[in-house]
Enzyme design. Structure first.
Site, PDB file in Angstrom:
ATOM      1  N   GLU A 209       0.886  -1.175   0.000  1.00 49.69           N
ATOM      2  CA  GLU A 209       0.000   0.000   0.000  1.00 49.69           C
ATOM      3  C   GLU A 209       0.917   1.217   0.000  1.00 49.69           C
ATOM      4  OE1 GLU A 209      -3.333   0.193  -0.031  1.00 49.69           O
ATOM      5  OE2 GLU A 209      -3.773  -1.944   0.094  1.00 49.69           O
ATOM      6  N   CYS A 243      -2.154   9.578   2.768  1.00 49.15           N
ATOM      7  CA  CYS A 243      -1.685   8.963   1.519  1.00 49.15           C
ATOM      8  C   CYS A 243      -2.597   9.292   0.349  1.00 49.15           C
ATOM      9  CB  CYS A 243      -1.560   7.461   1.680  1.00 49.15           C
ATOM     10  SG  CYS A 243      -3.084   6.687   2.230  1.00 49.15           S
TER      11      CYS A 243
HETATM   12  P1  NAD Z   1       8.180   4.757   4.934  1.00 46.83           P
HETATM   13  O1  NAD Z   1       8.198   3.954   3.678  1.00 46.83           O
HETATM   14  O2  NAD Z   1       9.326   5.638   5.224  1.00 46.83           O
HETATM   15  O3  NAD Z   1       8.042   3.775   6.211  1.00 46.83           O
HETATM   16  C1  NAD Z   1       7.072   2.768   6.299  1.00 46.83           C
HETATM   17  C2  NAD Z   1       7.566   1.630   7.191  1.00 46.83           C
HETATM   18  O4  NAD Z   1       8.745   1.082   6.640  1.00 46.83           O
HETATM   19  C3  NAD Z   1       7.904   2.062   8.628  1.00 46.83           C
HETATM   20  O5  NAD Z   1       7.388   1.079   9.502  1.00 46.83           O
HETATM   21  C4  NAD Z   1       9.422   2.090   8.649  1.00 46.83           C
HETATM   22  O6  NAD Z   1       9.943   1.721   9.897  1.00 46.83           O
HETATM   23  C5  NAD Z   1       9.797   1.059   7.605  1.00 46.83           C
HETATM   24  N1  NAD Z   1      11.046   1.399   6.895  1.00 46.83           N
HETATM   25  C6  NAD Z   1      11.496   2.640   6.567  1.00 46.83           C
HETATM   26  N2  NAD Z   1      12.666   2.550   5.894  1.00 46.83           N
HETATM   27  C7  NAD Z   1      12.958   1.237   5.798  1.00 46.83           C
HETATM   28  C8  NAD Z   1      14.035   0.493   5.221  1.00 46.83           C
HETATM   29  N3  NAD Z   1      15.049   1.095   4.606  1.00 46.83           N
HETATM   30  N4  NAD Z   1      14.008  -0.850   5.312  1.00 46.83           N
HETATM   31  C9  NAD Z   1      12.974  -1.480   5.930  1.00 46.83           C
HETATM   32  N5  NAD Z   1      11.953  -0.827   6.512  1.00 46.83           N
HETATM   33  C10 NAD Z   1      11.938   0.499   6.445  1.00 46.83           C
HETATM   34  O7  NAD Z   1       6.811   5.570   4.909  1.00 46.83           O
HETATM   35  P2  NAD Z   1       6.232   6.614   5.966  1.00 46.83           P
HETATM   36  O8  NAD Z   1       7.065   7.841   5.968  1.00 46.83           O
HETATM   37  O9  NAD Z   1       5.967   5.940   7.257  1.00 46.83           O
HETATM   38  O10 NAD Z   1       4.812   6.920   5.294  1.00 46.83           O
HETATM   39  C11 NAD Z   1       4.668   7.825   4.231  1.00 46.83           C
HETATM   40  C12 NAD Z   1       4.457   7.108   2.915  1.00 46.83           C
HETATM   41  O11 NAD Z   1       3.510   6.069   3.053  1.00 46.83           O
HETATM   42  C13 NAD Z   1       3.872   8.019   1.853  1.00 46.83           C
HETATM   43  O12 NAD Z   1       4.439   7.721   0.607  1.00 46.83           O
HETATM   44  C14 NAD Z   1       2.400   7.676   1.860  1.00 46.83           C
HETATM   45  O13 NAD Z   1       1.718   7.986   0.671  1.00 46.83           O
HETATM   46  C15 NAD Z   1       2.460   6.209   2.093  1.00 46.83           C
HETATM   47  N6  NAD Z   1       1.224   5.724   2.679  1.00 46.83           N
HETATM   48  C16 NAD Z   1       0.440   4.908   1.943  1.00 46.83           C
HETATM   49  C17 NAD Z   1      -0.769   4.472   2.459  1.00 46.83           C
HETATM   50  C18 NAD Z   1      -1.685   3.578   1.688  1.00 46.83           C
HETATM   51  O14 NAD Z   1      -2.622   3.074   2.278  1.00 46.83           O
HETATM   52  N7  NAD Z   1      -1.463   3.339   0.408  1.00 46.83           N
HETATM   53  C19 NAD Z   1      -1.151   4.872   3.738  1.00 46.83           C
HETATM   54  C20 NAD Z   1      -0.307   5.707   4.459  1.00 46.83           C
HETATM   55  C21 NAD Z   1       0.885   6.122   3.921  1.00 46.83           C
END
Ligand code: NAD
Length: 453
Positions: A209, A243
């Site tokens: 997602e 998002c």
């Molecule tokens: P992110 O991708 O930075 O982090 C998401 C998760 O991944 C966190 O739990 C984090 O600890 C983990 N993570 C981060 N870097 C990592 C790595 N290098 N290796 C492994 N795990 C890692 O996203 P965010 O800043 O938490 O959220 C924002 C993004 O999420 C935006 O792009 C937003 O559009 C998207 N989002 C999508 C939805 C949806 O339902 N489609 C909902 C909310 C947010």
């Protein structure tokens, strides 16, 4: 090492078959609901500490959706999990055909920070409903909500069934080495690729997602009052950290000035000042700087103020933005709304099609041809006509992206399917089988097969 131990114990627990029992799953969901209800006050407190998110918003955009999801499964799980009888082709008669909904096994849910409760608990609820065990890894950024989730889940449920793992990148990296039966990830496309790659090593199926730049379009036929009100709400809810928030606005030139005026009016009416109870902060300094870095001061039509101490960014509308501006190069994920004018609807749709497939799209129009063109020609995860965000609230609609905005979907039945294997089974009778498939072959048999198959 600890995660490996939890993983193994969940595997063992899954193999006891207790989660196959639908009554057991429903008891778990009821217990989860009771825990959430009893601790609602703590949920509000934790998220307010993390990014000043108001309790009304938290109920509306998080808890109500979570309760809804639980209630949906309490009502429908019996029916959903029953083997489904389907038609049997002539060639398989005498016999019958069913789809069995099998739990997958041990699942991993990784959440994003912006809706820290619903993005972890709704996938968890789907996973439980489908009969799996689950490890949940919330985002580490809102640390109070992360601690609350781990405390409440880990003290109320056995870790060999449901477990919340705390941690950031190192912990997630470690979790991703294990061979789950499904990984459900919510976050950025950049990290989505890391998760997908790790999952591929073990052939683990995924739901991703993700995010991206979701357009909102307003044409000259739209009810401008309605468009302004619903766009302002959808864009600035959670300070634009949603998002599916409209990322940028495409407004038909002939109505753009009036639309902007109405949006300004709505913003003034609502009071989005620093410290206004209902307006969240930016999650951290890094994002605060990143979002402000996207603002070209010469384009500001409304807003532009900020406060580094409270991580406040005023709702900001940028006018006369061009496609090459910095603000149009990445997902904004903050309260900045760039506006681009257009005069040719077909050309503007083409421009959207040329970009990555968005997670959401919104069109404000009264013209059915415009509506049909958007729906027929533009590929996007989901969206609304004459509204913003609200499609996410329906249990009856699959929620998910496409292309760069994600793989797979969930919510209601679709969440159940995301965490189930659809096992196809043909059940034959021991009698009555014609011998046409067995050698020796003959022309007569071939003729018969051609007719039947
Ligand atoms: P992110 O991708 O930075 O982090 C998401 C998760 O991944 C966190 O739990 C984090 O600890 C983990 N993570 C981060 N870097 C990592 C790595 N290098 N290796 C492994 N795990 C890692 O996203 P965010 O800043 O938490 O959220 C924002 C993004 O999420 C935006 O792009 C937003 O559009 C998207 N989002 C999508 C939805 C949806 O339902 N489609 C909902 C909310 C947010």
């Amino acid at each position: 090492m600890e995660f490996n131990h939890i993983f193994q114990s969940q595997k063992d627990f899954f193999n006891t078959h207790q989660t196959k029992d639908v009554a057991f799953r429903k008891r778990t969901l009821k217990k989860l609901k009771t825990i959430l209800k009893e601790n609602e006050g703590r949920f509000y407190e934790a998220i307010y500490k993390d990014f000043r998110k108001d309790r009304f918003d938290t109920f509306l955009t998080e808890l109500s959706l979570i309760y809804n999801e639980i209630d949906f499964f309490l009502k429908n799980l019996q029916k959903l999990s029953k083997p489904k009888k389907v038609k049997t082709p002539l060639s398989l008669l005498p016999g019958k055909s069913h789809i069995y909904y099998d739990p997958l096994g041990v699942t991993l849910v990784i959440g994003a920070w912006n809706y820290p409760y619903s993005l972890t608990l709704i996938p968890l609820i789907s996973s439980i409903a489908a009969g799996n065990t689950c490890v949940v890894k919330p985002s580490e950024l809102p640390e109070n909500t992360m601690h609350l989730l781990s405390e409440l889940i880990n003290t109320n449920f056995p870790s060999d069934y449901i477990y919340v793992a705390e941690g950031g990148i190192p912990e997630t990296t470690e979790l991703l080495t294990l061979r789950y039966d499904k990984i459900f990830f919510t976050g950025s496309p950049k990290v989505g690729k890391i998760v997908y790659e790790a999952a591929a090593k073990n052939l683990v199926p995924v739901v991703l997602e993700l995010g991206g730049k979701s357009p909102a379009l307003v044409t000259r036929t739209a009810d401008l009052e309605v468009a302004a009100k619903r766009l302002v709400w959808g864009k600035f809810l959670n300070s634009g950290q949603t998002c599916i928030a409209p990322d940028y606005l495409l407004a038909e030139e002939s109505v753009k000035p009036e639309l902007l005026r109405l949006m300004k009016e709505k913003l003034d009416e609502i009071n989005y000042s620093d410290g206004a109870g209902h307006y969240a902060s930016i999650i951290n300094k890094r994002n605060f700087d990143r979002v402000l870095g996207l603002v070209d001061k010469s384009s500001i039509y409304y807003g532009g103020r900020s406060n580094e101490q409270t991580l406040y960014i005023e709702p900001t509308i940028l006018d006369n933005v061009s496609w090459d501006d910095a603000v149009m190069q990445e997902e904004i994920f903050g309260p900045v709304f760039p506006v681009i004018g257009f005069s040719n609807y077909d050309e503007i749709l083409q421009k959207i099609i040329e970009g990555e497939k968005p997670l959401a799209a919104y069109l404000f129009t009264k013209d059915n041809t415009e509506k049909k063109k958007l729906l027929d020609f533009v590929s996007f995860g989901g969206g609304c006509i004459n509204d913003s965000l609200m499609h996410i609230t329906s249990d009856y609609l699959p929620f998910g992206g496409i292309g760069n905005s994600g793989i797979g979907s969930y919510h209601g039945e679709y969440g159940f399917l995301a965490f189930s294997h659809q096992k196809s089974v043909v059940e034959k009778t021991p009698w009555g089988e014609p011998d046409w498939k067995y050698p020796p072959y003959s022309d007569k048999k071939l003729k018969w097969i051609k007719r039947v198959m």
